[in-house]
Every structure is written in structure tokens, then in C-alpha cells.
Motif scaffolding. Structure first.
Motif, short mmCIF file in Angstrom:
data_model
loop_
_atom_site.label_atom_id
_atom_site.label_comp_id
_atom_site.label_asym_id
_atom_site.label_seq_id
_atom_site.Cartn_x
_atom_site.Cartn_y
_atom_site.Cartn_z
N ARG A 64 0.84 -1.20 0.00
CA ARG A 64 0.00 0.00 0.00
C ARG A 64 0.88 1.25 0.00
O ARG A 64 0.66 2.17 -0.80
CB ARG A 64 -0.94 0.04 1.21
CG ARG A 64 -1.82 1.30 1.23
CD ARG A 64 -2.69 1.44 2.47
NE ARG A 64 -3.59 0.31 2.60
CZ ARG A 64 -3.44 -0.66 3.52
NH1 ARG A 64 -2.42 -0.64 4.37
NH2 ARG A 64 -4.31 -1.65 3.58
N ILE A 65 1.88 1.29 0.87
CA ILE A 65 2.75 2.46 0.96
C ILE A 65 3.48 2.69 -0.37
O ILE A 65 3.49 3.80 -0.91
CB ILE A 65 3.76 2.32 2.12
CG1 ILE A 65 3.02 2.41 3.46
CG2 ILE A 65 4.86 3.37 2.03
CD1 ILE A 65 3.85 1.99 4.67
N ALA A 66 4.07 1.63 -0.91
CA ALA A 66 4.83 1.77 -2.15
C ALA A 66 3.93 2.17 -3.33
O ALA A 66 4.27 3.06 -4.11
CB ALA A 66 5.56 0.47 -2.46
N ALA A 67 2.79 1.51 -3.45
CA ALA A 67 1.90 1.77 -4.59
C ALA A 67 1.26 3.15 -4.52
O ALA A 67 1.19 3.86 -5.53
CB ALA A 67 0.83 0.67 -4.67
N VAL A 68 0.78 3.53 -3.35
CA VAL A 68 0.14 4.84 -3.21
C VAL A 68 1.18 5.96 -3.39
O VAL A 68 0.90 6.98 -4.02
CB VAL A 68 -0.62 4.96 -1.86
CG1 VAL A 68 -1.09 6.39 -1.61
CG2 VAL A 68 -1.81 4.01 -1.85
N THR A 69 2.39 5.75 -2.88
CA THR A 69 3.47 6.73 -3.08
C THR A 69 3.77 6.90 -4.57
O THR A 69 3.91 8.01 -5.07
CB THR A 69 4.74 6.32 -2.31
OG1 THR A 69 4.42 6.25 -0.91
CG2 THR A 69 5.87 7.30 -2.54
N ALA A 70 3.83 5.79 -5.30
CA ALA A 70 4.08 5.85 -6.75
C ALA A 70 2.92 6.54 -7.47
O ALA A 70 3.14 7.33 -8.40
CB ALA A 70 4.30 4.44 -7.30
N ALA A 71 1.68 6.25 -7.06
CA ALA A 71 0.52 6.89 -7.68
C ALA A 71 0.54 8.40 -7.42
O ALA A 71 0.23 9.19 -8.32
CB ALA A 71 -0.78 6.27 -7.16
N CYS A 72 0.92 8.79 -6.22
CA CYS A 72 1.04 10.22 -5.90
C CYS A 72 2.09 10.88 -6.80
O CYS A 72 1.89 11.98 -7.30
CB CYS A 72 1.41 10.42 -4.43
SG CYS A 72 0.04 10.10 -3.28
N ALA A 73 3.20 10.18 -7.01
CA ALA A 73 4.25 10.71 -7.88
C ALA A 73 3.72 10.89 -9.31
O ALA A 73 4.00 11.91 -9.95
CB ALA A 73 5.46 9.79 -7.87
N ALA A 74 2.95 9.94 -9.79
CA ALA A 74 2.38 10.05 -11.14
C ALA A 74 1.45 11.25 -11.24
O ALA A 74 1.36 11.89 -12.29
CB ALA A 74 1.63 8.77 -11.51
N LEU A 75 0.78 11.57 -10.16
CA LEU A 75 -0.15 12.71 -10.14
C LEU A 75 0.54 14.03 -9.81
O LEU A 75 -0.09 15.08 -9.83
CB LEU A 75 -1.28 12.46 -9.14
CG LEU A 75 -2.26 11.36 -9.51
CD1 LEU A 75 -3.23 11.09 -8.36
CD2 LEU A 75 -3.02 11.73 -10.77
N GLY A 76 1.82 13.95 -9.43
CA GLY A 76 2.52 15.16 -9.04
C GLY A 76 2.16 15.63 -7.64
O GLY A 76 2.29 16.80 -7.31
#
Length: 189
Positions: A161-173
Motif C-alpha cells: 500500500r505504501i509503495a503503490a500509493v506513493t508511486a501513484a502520488c508521484a504520477a499525479l505530481g
């Protein structure tokens, strides 16, 4: 009777996963269950009815998740991404099934439903008139969250969850602030 129906769904899911929906007959499902074909048809009128019953919780859950966020006056992107991840993690086995049976599920309208969810999620995360880049970022973020629950099935849920949500946040800026840095857990935009 609810126990019988649940057992039918489990066996159908197993057979569909083993050999595909189109190659699985109602006779095979009945045989594996040790019941007659008419007994199976008592619970499900067709293979498509059975398939829809398998994916219905996924469809209902996705709709509930979206509707719950659409009623909020303000959407917290980090919260929405986390809820989106959790929903897909709970349904990861059905998600794998859906991915393997995409052509069959097109006939059930599931692909159109998922595309409409994506459009609604884009609006929730960007506003009513997103740019193409904003829309693409949301699609990358959401698709990535879904793919992570399938790709990394052996990773513990909290770690994933931490890794995936962090990556999704990065994709969204969106800069994701760790809870120890910001007690509210709110993202910094």
C-alpha cells in the motif's frame, strides 16, 4: 441454499480460472460439485448469469467506493488513492480473473463500467475540465495501483500500500507526506 450457491460460485471460479469461461460448461461445473445439471440451473440460469454473480461484488463495491467520494464536498487525493488501492487489494483475485476473461466480460458491460469509473475518478482528482496531461496522469496512477495488487501479490499488504500509493502520488505530481511528518496524513500539493 446460500451455502450451495456459494459453493457453486467457488467451483465455477476455480474451473473458469483453470480453463477459461468459454471452455467451461455448466455440465463440468455440476459434475465437479456432484450435483445434477438441473440443480445447477435452479441457482443460475446460464453460464453468463453465473459469471455475472462472480463479478457482481467487484462491480457493486467499485460503485459504492466511487459514490462515497462523490458525495464529499472536498476530495483528499491521498485518501482516495488509498481507498482505491484497498478496494483493489480486497478484490485482487477477482481482478486477475477479470483480466484473464476480458473478452467475455466485455459482453457483460464490465469494461464500459470500468471506463466510466475512470472518467468519474478523473473528475474527482482533477476537477470537471481536466487537461489531457491531468487525465493521463490519473489513468497512469490508477492503472498502476491496480497492476501493483496483481504484480506484487506476495508483498505484505501494508508495505505494498505504501509503495503503490506513493508511486501513484508521484504520477499525479502529489508529494505524499509520511504520517510521522504530517499527523493528518494529508498530501502536500
Amino acid at each position: 441454499m446460500a451455502g450451495t450457491k456459494q459453493r457453486i460460485l467457488e467451483v465455477a471460479r476455480e474451473l473458469f480460472a483453470e480453463q477459461g469461461v468459454q471452455k467451461t460448461s455448466m455440465r463440468e461445473i455440476a459434475d465437479r460439485l456432484g450435483i445434477t445439471k438441473p440443480a445447477l440451473y435452479y441457482h443460475f440460469s446460464s453460464r453468463e448469469d453465473l459469471l455475472r454473480s462472480i463479478v457482481q461484488p467487484l462491480m457493486d463495491g467499485g460503485e459504492d467506493m466511487l459514490a462515497g467520494h462523490e458525495t464529499k464536498s472536498r476530495v483528499d487525493p491521498l485518501e482516495l488513492l488509498t481507498v482505491y488501492f484497498d478496494f483493489h487489494y480486497r478484490h485482487r483475485h477477482d481482478l486477475v480473473f477479470v483480466m484473464n476473461e476480458l473478452t467475455t466480460l466485455i459482453d457483460l458491460g464490465l469494461v464500459d463500467l470500468v471506463l466510466s469509473w475512470r472518467a468519474r475518478l478523473i473528475t474527482l482528482l482533477t476537477g470537471p475540465e481536466p487537461t489531457l496531461e491531468q487525465s493521463a496522469r490519473v489513468v497512469v496512477a490508477l492503472g498502476g495501483l491496480q497492476d501493483c495488487v496483481v504484480q506484487f501479490r506476495d508483498v505484505p499488504e501494508d508495505e505494498l500500500r505504501i509503495a503503490a500509493v506513493t508511486a501513484a502520488c508521484a504520477a499525479l505530481g502529489i508529494e505524499k507526506v509520511r504520517p510521522e511528518e504530517n499527523r493528518t496524513g494529508s498530501p502536500v500539493v
